[in-house]
Design an enzyme around this catalytic site. Structure first.
Site, PDB file in Angstrom:
ATOM      1  N   TYR A  82      95.780 116.799  -6.262  1.00 26.58           N
ATOM      2  CA  TYR A  82      94.678 116.161  -5.530  1.00 26.58           C
ATOM      3  C   TYR A  82      93.367 116.665  -6.116  1.00 26.58           C
ATOM      4  O   TYR A  82      93.194 117.874  -6.290  1.00 26.58           O
ATOM      5  CB  TYR A  82      94.725 116.517  -4.042  1.00 26.58           C
ATOM      6  CG  TYR A  82      94.932 115.292  -3.192  1.00 26.58           C
ATOM      7  CD1 TYR A  82      93.946 114.318  -3.130  1.00 26.58           C
ATOM      8  CD2 TYR A  82      96.110 115.082  -2.486  1.00 26.58           C
ATOM      9  CE1 TYR A  82      94.125 113.171  -2.389  1.00 26.58           C
ATOM     10  CE2 TYR A  82      96.297 113.939  -1.736  1.00 26.58           C
ATOM     11  CZ  TYR A  82      95.300 112.986  -1.687  1.00 26.58           C
ATOM     12  OH  TYR A  82      95.472 111.850  -0.959  1.00 26.58           O
ATOM     13  N   GLU A  84      89.933 115.190  -5.239  1.00 21.20           N
ATOM     14  CA  GLU A  84      88.790 114.402  -4.737  1.00 21.20           C
ATOM     15  C   GLU A  84      87.487 115.016  -5.234  1.00 21.20           C
ATOM     16  O   GLU A  84      87.319 116.236  -5.210  1.00 21.20           O
ATOM     17  CB  GLU A  84      88.802 114.387  -3.201  1.00 21.20           C
ATOM     18  CG  GLU A  84      89.814 113.403  -2.649  1.00 21.20           C
ATOM     19  CD  GLU A  84      89.800 113.347  -1.132  1.00 21.20           C
ATOM     20  OE1 GLU A  84      89.000 114.072  -0.514  1.00 21.20           O
ATOM     21  OE2 GLU A  84      90.603 112.589  -0.575  1.00 21.20           O
ATOM     22  N   ASP A 228      81.925  92.216 -17.039  1.00 18.67           N
ATOM     23  CA  ASP A 228      83.311  92.637 -16.811  1.00 18.67           C
ATOM     24  C   ASP A 228      84.074  92.351 -18.108  1.00 18.67           C
ATOM     25  O   ASP A 228      84.383  91.196 -18.416  1.00 18.67           O
ATOM     26  CB  ASP A 228      83.890  91.842 -15.632  1.00 18.67           C
ATOM     27  CG  ASP A 228      85.357  92.156 -15.382  1.00 18.67           C
ATOM     28  OD1 ASP A 228      86.004  92.788 -16.247  1.00 18.67           O
ATOM     29  OD2 ASP A 228      85.868  91.743 -14.322  1.00 18.67           O
ATOM     30  N   THR A 254      89.270  97.042 -17.638  1.00 18.25           N
ATOM     31  CA  THR A 254      90.604  97.584 -17.351  1.00 18.25           C
ATOM     32  C   THR A 254      91.024  98.367 -18.593  1.00 18.25           C
ATOM     33  O   THR A 254      90.583  98.079 -19.709  1.00 18.25           O
ATOM     34  CB  THR A 254      91.643  96.482 -17.077  1.00 18.25           C
ATOM     35  OG1 THR A 254      91.606  95.536 -18.141  1.00 18.25           O
ATOM     36  CG2 THR A 254      91.384  95.776 -15.763  1.00 18.25           C
ATOM     37  N   LYS A 257      94.849  96.497 -20.871  1.00 24.93           N
ATOM     38  CA  LYS A 257      95.051  95.230 -21.594  1.00 24.93           C
ATOM     39  C   LYS A 257      94.912  95.519 -23.089  1.00 24.93           C
ATOM     40  O   LYS A 257      95.729  96.233 -23.647  1.00 24.93           O
ATOM     41  CB  LYS A 257      94.053  94.190 -21.088  1.00 24.93           C
ATOM     42  CG  LYS A 257      94.246  93.851 -19.591  1.00 24.93           C
ATOM     43  CD  LYS A 257      93.339  92.731 -19.169  1.00 24.93           C
ATOM     44  CE  LYS A 257      93.624  92.250 -17.756  1.00 24.93           C
ATOM     45  NZ  LYS A 257      92.979  93.069 -16.718  1.00 24.93           N
ATOM     46  N   ARG A 263      97.666 101.530 -16.698  1.00 25.93           N
ATOM     47  CA  ARG A 263      97.017 100.617 -15.756  1.00 25.93           C
ATOM     48  C   ARG A 263      95.858 101.340 -15.092  1.00 25.93           C
ATOM     49  O   ARG A 263      96.035 102.435 -14.559  1.00 25.93           O
ATOM     50  CB  ARG A 263      97.988 100.178 -14.657  1.00 25.93           C
ATOM     51  CG  ARG A 263      99.284  99.636 -15.137  1.00 25.93           C
ATOM     52  CD  ARG A 263      99.937  98.777 -14.096  1.00 25.93           C
ATOM     53  NE  ARG A 263      99.205  97.538 -13.982  1.00 25.93           N
ATOM     54  CZ  ARG A 263      99.303  96.530 -14.849  1.00 25.93           C
ATOM     55  NH1 ARG A 263     100.118  96.591 -15.864  1.00 25.93           N
ATOM     56  NH2 ARG A 263      98.601  95.442 -14.674  1.00 25.93           N
TER      57      ARG A 263
END
Ligand SMILES: Cc1ncc(COP(=O)(O)O)c(C=O)c1O
Length: 451
Positions: A82, A84, A228, A254, A257, A263
Site C-alpha cells: 500500500y 497512498e 488524449d 494508456t 496499447k 494495463r
C-alpha cells in the site's frame, strides 16, 4: 438428542485463543504452493488464454504483447504494498523501495515525452481522463470532444459514460467528403459553445491529428486543452506522430496499447497544473496505487526509450500501410483512403457484410478483430459496417509487410465466403501454422503455465 460437536482447533473459533489461532496458521500448515498446485480452475483458464493468444492473429488495434520484463514486474511482490500518496510523501510506512520504482517511472516518462509533470498512478486511461475532469471542471461544465461514432472515446462525453452524465458534451466529427477531422467545425463549435475544456484524441482515427489547430481553438476561447493520446502514445514518444506537448495543458494516455506496457493510465501536464492533477488522482479519485503495475510501467518506459522501440513503431506504421494497401487492392474501401498510424478502418459495404458478422467469422479463422462504426454509419453500433484493424501486436511478433499482406488475403477469403465453413476451416489451418512460426516473444520464454 443434542449432537456432540468436536471442538474446533482451526478456523474462526480459534480466534478466542490467540495461541491456538497462531498455531493453526503456521507456515507448516500453510505452505506456499504454486498456482498450478492449488487452483486448477484459474490455471486452466489462464492456460487456455495463453494458447488463444499464441494461436491467433491479433489485430485489435488497442492490444499488444508485453515483454517478459514487464510481466516479471507486474507479477512481482510490489502488488503487496500500500502506498497512498506520492514518492517521499506517503501515508504508509515501508515505501522506500516502491518510492524508487514510482520515481523511475515518472523520470522515464518525462524523458520519453519531454513532459514537465507526470503522474503514473491512474489505473487505466479512463481514470486518467477522469482525473483531469475532476481537477479542472465542475459538474455541468461544457467539454468539446470528438463524437464516439466518428472515432472518439466513451470518456470524451458519451451520454452513458460518467463524462456525458456530469458534463455538457458538445461534439465535433469528421468531414463527410474526406472522413478526416472537421477542424473548421471543431473551431466553430468552440466559438459557439465556449467550452471549459477542448479534447483532442480518438480510439479509431487513422490519420495524423493536428494538435496545433486544437490548441489555437482552445486558446481563442479561453479553454483548457487536453490531448488524449491513448492510442498513439507509442508514436508520439518516437516522433512518428507530432507531439501535443508542450501545446496541451494536459496529455493523457494508456500504457498498454502501442506503448506496450502493462494495463494502466498516464497523465502529463504543465507544472502549473501538477498539484491539482496529483490531488485529483489521490485522494480525489483513487486510494492506493497499483505499485506492481507502476513497476511494469517503469520497465515499459525504459524499453520505449531504446532505439529498438523507435524501429518497432516505424514497423507498426509500415505494416498498417502495407495491409491497408492490400485490402484496398482486394476491393475494400478504406476509411480516409489509408492510414498514417497503427490502425485503419475497413468499410465492408462492398461485401454487404456487417462488422459483427465479419468479426465472428474471422475469429473462427483464427483472426481477432473488432467490429467498428465507420463515419456516418447507417448500421447500429452492435452491428456496424466496418472493422478496425491494427498492427501493434503482430509487429511485436516480428511480422513484416509481406506477412501483413498475407493476413489481408486471408481476411478477404473469409469475408468472401462467410457461409462456407469449409473455407473458414481451411484458413484456420493456415493461420494456426502461421502463428507457430511467429511465437509471442514473452510467452516463448515463459514457463509451463505462462504465469
Ligand atoms: C482514446 C482513448 N482514451 C481512453 C481510453 C481508455 O482506456 P482504458 O480502457 O484503459 O480505460 C481508450 C481506450 O481504448 C482510448 O482509446
Amino acid at each position: 438428542m443434542s449432537e456432540q460437536r468436536e471442538p474446533f482447533v482451526r478456523g474462526a473459533e480459534t480466534g478466542t485463543d490467540p495461541a491456538l489461532a497462531a498455531a493453526a496458521y503456521s507456515p507448516r500448515v500453510c505452505p506456499d504452493p504454486r498456482l498450478d498446485e492449488v487452483d486448477l480452475a484459474v490455471v486452466e483458464a489462464l492456460e487456455a488464454e495463453r494458447k488463444r493468444q499464441e494461436e491467433s492473429i491479433e489485430l485489435i488495434a488497442s492490444e499488444n504483447y508485453v515483454s517478459q520484463a514487464v510481466l516479471d514486474a507486474v507479477g512481482s511482490m510490489a502488488t503487496n504494498k500500500y502506498a497512498e500518496g506520492y514518492p517521499g510523501k506517503r501515508y504508509y510506512g515501508g515505501c522506500e523501495h516502491v518510492d524508487k520504482i514510482e520515481q523511475l517511472a515518472i523520470d522515464r516518462a518525462k524523458k520519453l515525452y519531454g513532459a514537465e509533470h507526470v503522474n503514473v498512478q491512474t489505473h487505466a486511461g479512463s481514470q486518467a481522463n477522469m482525473a483531469i475532469y475532476l481537477a479542472m471542471l465542475k459538474p455541468g461544465d461544457t467539454i468539446l470532444a470528438m463524437s464516439l461514432d466518428h472515432g472518439g472515446h466513451l470518456t470524451h462525453g458519451f451520454r452513458l459514460n460518467y463524462s456525458g452524465r456530469f458534463f455538457n458534451a458538445v461534439t465535433y466529427g469528421v468531414r463527410a467528403d474526406t472522413e478526416r477531422i472537421d477542424y473548421d467545425d471543431m473551431r466553430k463549435k468552440a466559438l459557439e459553445h465556449r467550452p471549459r475544456l477542448v479534447i483532442a484524441g480518438a480510439s479509431a482515427y487513422p490519420r495524423i491529428i493536428d494538435f496545433d489547430l486544437f490548441a489555437d481553438a482552445a486558446r481563442d476561447v479561453g479553454a483548457l486543452f487536453m490531448a488524449d493520446i491513448a492510442h498513439i502514445a507509442g508514436a508520439v514518444s518516437t516522433w512518428h506522430h507530432p507531439s501535443p506537448l508542450p501545446l496541451a495543458d494536459f496529455v493523457t494516455a494508456t500504457t498498454h496499447k502501442t506503448l506496450r506496457g502493462p494495463r494502466g493510465g498516464l497523465i502529463m501536464c504543465k507544472s502549473a497544473w501538477a498539484k491539482k492533477v496529483d490531488a485529483a488522482v489521490f485522494p480525489g479519485m483513487q486510494g492506493g496505487p497499483l505499485m506492481h503495475v507502476i513497476a511494469g510501467k517503469a520497465v515499459a518506459f525504459g524499453e520505449a526509450l531504446t532505439p529498438a522501440y523507435r524501429d518497432y513503431i516505424g514497423a507498426v506504421h509500415g505494416n498498417a500501410r502495407a495491409m491497408s494497401d492490400e485490402m484496398r487492392r482486394l476491393g475494400y474501401r478504406i476509411v480516409t483512403g489509408g492510414t498514417d498510424n497503427h490502425l485503419f478502418l475497413v468499410d465492408l459495404g462492398v461485401k454487404n457484410v456487417t462488422g459483427a458478422a465479419a468479426a465472428k467469422a474471422l475469429e473462427r479463422a483464427g483472426i481477432t478483430v473488432n467490429k467498428n462504426l465507420i463515419p456516418f454509419d447507417k448500421r447500429p453500433p452492435i452491428e456496424t459496417s466496418g472493422i478496425r484493424l491494427g498492427t501493434p501486436a503482430m509487429t511485436t511478433r516480428c511480422l513484416g509487410a509481406d506477412e501483413m499482406r498475407r493476413i489481408a488475403r486471408w481476411i478477404d477469403r473469409v469475408l468472401s465466403n462467410l457461409d462456407d465453413e469449409k473455407v473458414i476451416a481451411g484458413v484456420r489451418g493456415e493461420t494456426l501454422e502461421f502463428c507457430r512460426q511467429f511465437p509471442i516473444p514473452a510467452v516463448h520464454r515463459l514457463g509451463r503455465f505462462g504465469i
